[in-house]
Design an enzyme around this catalytic site. Structure first.
Site, PDB file in Angstrom:
ATOM      1  N   SER A 268       0.846  -1.199   0.000  1.00  0.00           N
ATOM      2  CA  SER A 268       0.000   0.000   0.000  1.00  0.00           C
ATOM      3  C   SER A 268       0.877   1.243   0.000  1.00  0.00           C
ATOM      4  O   SER A 268       2.036   1.195   0.417  1.00  0.00           O
ATOM      5  CB  SER A 268      -0.882   0.027   1.253  1.00  0.00           C
ATOM      6  OG  SER A 268      -0.085   0.321   2.402  1.00  0.00           O
ATOM      7  N   ASP A 269       0.329   2.338  -0.465  1.00  0.00           N
ATOM      8  CA  ASP A 269       0.987   3.601  -0.228  1.00  0.00           C
ATOM      9  C   ASP A 269       0.928   3.833   1.282  1.00  0.00           C
ATOM     10  O   ASP A 269       0.201   3.145   2.006  1.00  0.00           O
ATOM     11  CB  ASP A 269       0.296   4.726  -1.016  1.00  0.00           C
ATOM     12  CG  ASP A 269       1.239   5.910  -1.215  1.00  0.00           C
ATOM     13  OD1 ASP A 269       1.041   6.688  -2.178  1.00  0.00           O
ATOM     14  OD2 ASP A 269       2.201   6.051  -0.421  1.00  0.00           O
ATOM     15  N   TRP A 270       1.690   4.773   1.727  1.00  0.00           N
ATOM     16  CA  TRP A 270       1.865   4.971   3.185  1.00  0.00           C
ATOM     17  C   TRP A 270       0.573   5.507   3.811  1.00  0.00           C
ATOM     18  O   TRP A 270       0.234   6.662   3.658  1.00  0.00           O
ATOM     19  CB  TRP A 270       3.053   5.888   3.427  1.00  0.00           C
ATOM     20  CG  TRP A 270       4.362   5.162   3.520  1.00  0.00           C
ATOM     21  CD1 TRP A 270       5.309   5.321   4.488  1.00  0.00           C
ATOM     22  CD2 TRP A 270       4.870   4.142   2.648  1.00  0.00           C
ATOM     23  NE1 TRP A 270       6.372   4.497   4.271  1.00  0.00           N
ATOM     24  CE2 TRP A 270       6.141   3.738   3.160  1.00  0.00           C
ATOM     25  CE3 TRP A 270       4.395   3.497   1.513  1.00  0.00           C
ATOM     26  CZ2 TRP A 270       6.934   2.747   2.563  1.00  0.00           C
ATOM     27  CZ3 TRP A 270       5.167   2.514   0.907  1.00  0.00           C
ATOM     28  CH2 TRP A 270       6.423   2.148   1.424  1.00  0.00           C
ATOM     29  N   GLY A 271      -0.120   4.603   4.467  1.00  0.00           N
ATOM     30  CA  GLY A 271      -1.392   4.973   5.068  1.00  0.00           C
ATOM     31  C   GLY A 271      -2.576   4.765   4.153  1.00  0.00           C
ATOM     32  O   GLY A 271      -3.687   5.191   4.446  1.00  0.00           O
ATOM     33  N   ALA A 272      -2.359   4.039   3.058  1.00  0.00           N
ATOM     34  CA  ALA A 272      -3.461   3.855   2.096  1.00  0.00           C
ATOM     35  C   ALA A 272      -4.211   2.547   2.341  1.00  0.00           C
ATOM     36  O   ALA A 272      -5.069   2.166   1.554  1.00  0.00           O
ATOM     37  CB  ALA A 272      -2.912   3.877   0.671  1.00  0.00           C
TER      38      ALA A 272
END
Ligand code: GLC
Length: 720
Positions: A263-267
């Site tokens: 995932s993207d950071w925090g996605a």
């Protein structure tokens, strides 16, 4: 006996405990499957997320959080840690600033249209990640430049065309991964704006997905990319990192991706391992043991989901060679290494030269003569500090930056006089221009992650607060267009160099006193030397625009619903891709928009000229071979990116022309070569929404070959 010795030899260097997975001659799939069998459930789940607590990213305290992204090692089996770092144009090291090379950005490199250059870029970056102990590079960025004002277009190597992205990404992936560093194709998918990127739902139909936005990722998969990053946004109402249509059907099943999705950071928004996510970054709020175990119990998660995700991670580590490096290779203490070298800096300079686009050159203003009595004025902030990169996670703190003024002074030679004025005091700058044979005006602007640009004007977006490392916009950034007009009103030999993060408006470009215009986009730390190389002819420019330079703001007439989206355009819930295939030059061709102050996709001049003759189209391997003769009809050696555009049979309702082939040809003065561009069935296909696959169109195709989308020299037809 021999096999055992081989086995021991093979495993001597790597950290892996010897086992059925140790034979380096076995396939990555077999090795991953063998290793997976020997893992405990806890070990498997521990690879599906970042550090559970405390620091997550770029800490300085321990191996578990030392990089931007971290996956714990499995010491019992000798599986090394996964050390991930940004970004797409070099290793971002804010802990040890100045210890890496700031390469040209993704969009900048796209302007080379040069497969060999892309591979050199990938190798050069990969070497530095390896030197820093990182085994995942969070790049390249591939999102299409759908929205000219998107704040992150500078990071993305596709420009506005899927074929360009599909072709250029492959050598970058092989380059990075040749250095035992796993590349990461991002952001999958439709992260084409920064306005409310964290929750806007990008609404995209199937044919548009497959024809416009997936091809760059398909290219990365073709090249064996080990990881893909799912994006912050929603897609058709469902979070990108838990969207089974885009992740499981489109990506893993249809496109055959064998690596893993992080995932993207925090996605990450749920324990979405059954929906296609493999690794949560940067921490473990969802993909942790507690939630996964609960999912197994409630049958919302199958054991096969866990095994498949872990197998993908191991597959990537085996296929790129991470698993077979000595453990010391991935020691986090390597982060303090100064990874920039003479070779990498020289390469950054060469690549910035290759990605410089000559947009205008009247009366052979360029190249400038060296060692002449020339009086050269260098005006504008960019003269003092090349615009190296944009803002956000993709920025790199350069080991050092070469100022254009210094490089120009050095290159002009001892007989010339070179005088600098930063353009804040226009009286002084005007007097200097008055008293000079030529005035080189450096302009630029910046953009950054997390926001879209206020406009395409040079006078917007140049905010030193965007990126603490970039001071180059102080002072005169708000009056650059006026500065150009003033200087051009005084000196009839005005040259403009624009260092920009993407499309910009050039209202002054038709001014006859502006005899030459170049853009080097965001050329990295050696942009100063590279622009001097081009200005004085040491490098004959060969770059081509990977995006359209518009004549005016919002020339594609995007409604608010298309971008930034509705109901509140400052915080949109959804954006409609209702333009479907008409992105960039496809729109300009469909509407037959003439160019006045702007420049078309694929445009780029040289210090020499090229002649195209003798078009031939032959049926044959693979499907068609299009050949033509190219001749260098000018005074110096040079390179031309020859481009092939297809027009599809009208019945299938495709844009009037589409880039379906290109090749860069270098010729000495008077040189001549027969160039061949091959067309496969895929190039002549459209996405069929009934059969859910690409299908060759039938009917009459037009074939156009030339130097840009608006400079097509030869035309022919193919009847399928
Ligand atoms: C950022 C970016 C992504 C980057 C990651 C780690 O938000 O969207 O491109 O790699 O987080 O910094």
């Amino acid at each position: 006996m021999v096999k055992t010795i081989l086995l021991l030899a093979a495993t001597a260097s790597s950290t892996l405990i010897p086992g059925p997975w140790s034979n380096i001659h076995d396939s990555p799939t077999d090795r991953a499957n063998a290793l997976l069998k020997n893992m405990t459930q806890a070990e498997k789940i521990s690879m599906l997320h970042g550090p559970a607590t405390g620091d997550c990213c770029s800490c300085t305290t321990s191996a578990s959080c030392a990089y931007v992204g971290n996956i714990n090692p499995i010491a019992r089996l000798g599986i090394p840690p996964t050390n991930m770092n940004d970004g797409p144009q070099g290793f971002r090291d804010n802990v040890h600033p100045g210890t890496t090379t700031a390469w040209p950005s993704g969009l900048t490199m796209a302007a080379t249209w040069d497969v060999a250059a892309m591979q050199e870029w990938g190798i050069g970056m990969g070497k530095e990640f390896y030197a820093k102990g990182a085994n995942v590079q969070l790049g390249p960025g591939l999102c299409l430049a759908r929205v000219p004002r998107n704040g992150r277009n500078f990071e993305y190597l596709s420009g506005e065309d899927p074929f360009l992205g599909h072709t250029l990404v492959q050598p970058v992936i092989t380059g990075i991964q040749s250095q035992k560093v796993i590349a990461n194709a991002k952001h999958y998918a439709f992260n084409n704006q920064e306005t409310n990127r964290g929750s806007v739902s990008e609404e995209v139909d199937e044919r548009t997905r497959f024809e416009m936005y997936y091809p760059p990722f398909a290219g990365a998969i073709n090249a064996g990319v080990g990881s893909i990053m799912c994006s912050y946004n929603k897609i058709n109402g469902i979070w990108s990192c838990e969207n089974p249509v885009t992740l499981k059907h489109d990506l893993k099943n249809y496109s055959g991706f064998k690596g893993y999705v992080m995932s993207d950071w925090g996605a990450t928004h749920s324990t979405s391992i059954a929906k296609g996510l493999d690794v949560e970054m940067p921490q473990a709020h969802f993909m942790n043991s507690e939630n996964i175990t609960a999912g197994l119990k409630s049958k919302s998660i199958q054991q096969s989901d866990i095994d498949d995700s872990v197998q993908r991670i191991l597959y990537a580590m085996f296929s790129v060679g991470v698993m077979d490096e000595p453990l010391s290779a991935w020691d986090w203490k390597k982060q303090s290494t100064n990874s920039t070298t003479e070779a990498s800096v020289a390469s950054a300079r060469k690549l910035s030269g290759l990605s410089t686009v000559l947009l205008k050159n009247e009366n052979e203003t360029l190249p400038l003569l060296k060692n002449s009595q020339l009086k050269i004025a260098v005006i504008g902030f960019g003269g003092a500090n090349a615009v190296v990169h944009g803002g956000g996670s993709g920025s790199v703190v350069a080991s050092y930056t070469v100022k254009p003024i210094d490089a120009i002074t050095d290159r002009a030679g001892k007989f010339a006089t070179v005088t600098y004025n930063n353009g804040t005091d226009m009286t002084a700058a005007s007097a200097l221009a008055q008293d000079s044979d030529v005035a080189i005006v450096f302009v630029g602007t910046l953009s950054h992650e997390g926001g879209d640009r206020a406009s395409l004007s040079l006078d917007d977006g140049c905010d030193p607060n965007i990126d603490p490392h970039s001071k180059q916009c102080q002072g005169n950034n708000a009056n650059q267009n006026a500065m150009i007009d003033t200087i051009a009103g005084i000196n009839s030999n005005t040259i403009v160099v624009a260092s920009v993060p993407g499309a910009i408006l050039m209202p002054w470009s038709t001014n006859p006193n502006i005899t030459a215009i170049l853009t080097n986009f965001l050329g990295g730390q050696q942009a100063g030397n590279a622009i001097a190389d081009v200005l004085f002819g040491d490098v004959n420019p060969s770059g081509k625009l990977p995006i359209t330079m518009p004549n005016k703001e919002n020339e594609m007439e995007m409604s608010t619903e298309q971008w930034p989206g509705l109901p509140d355009p400052t915080n949109p819930m959804y954006a409609m891709y209702s333009e479907q295939l008409l992105v960039g030059y496809r729109y300009y061709e469909a509407k037959q928009i003439p160019f006045t102050t702007g420049f078309p996709f694929g445009h780029g001049l040289s210090y020499t000229t090229f002649k195209y003759t003798n078009l031939k189209i032959k049926k044959g391997f693979p499907l068609y071979q299009v050949s033509f003769d190219l001749e260098n009809t000018g005074k110096v050696a040079g390179s031309e990116v020859t481009q092939l555009y297809l027009g599809f049979p009208a019945i299938v309702n495709e844009p009037p022309i589409q880039l379906k082939g290109f090749t860069k040809v270098t010729l000495d003065q008077g040189g001549r070569k027969t160039v061949t561009i091959e067309l496969t069935e895929r190039e002549m296909s459209i996405w069929d929404v009934v059969d859910h696959r690409f299908k060759a169109a039938s009917g009459v195709f037009t074939v156009s070959v030339g130097a840009s989308s608006r400079d097509l020299r030869l035309k022919g037809t193919i009847t399928m």
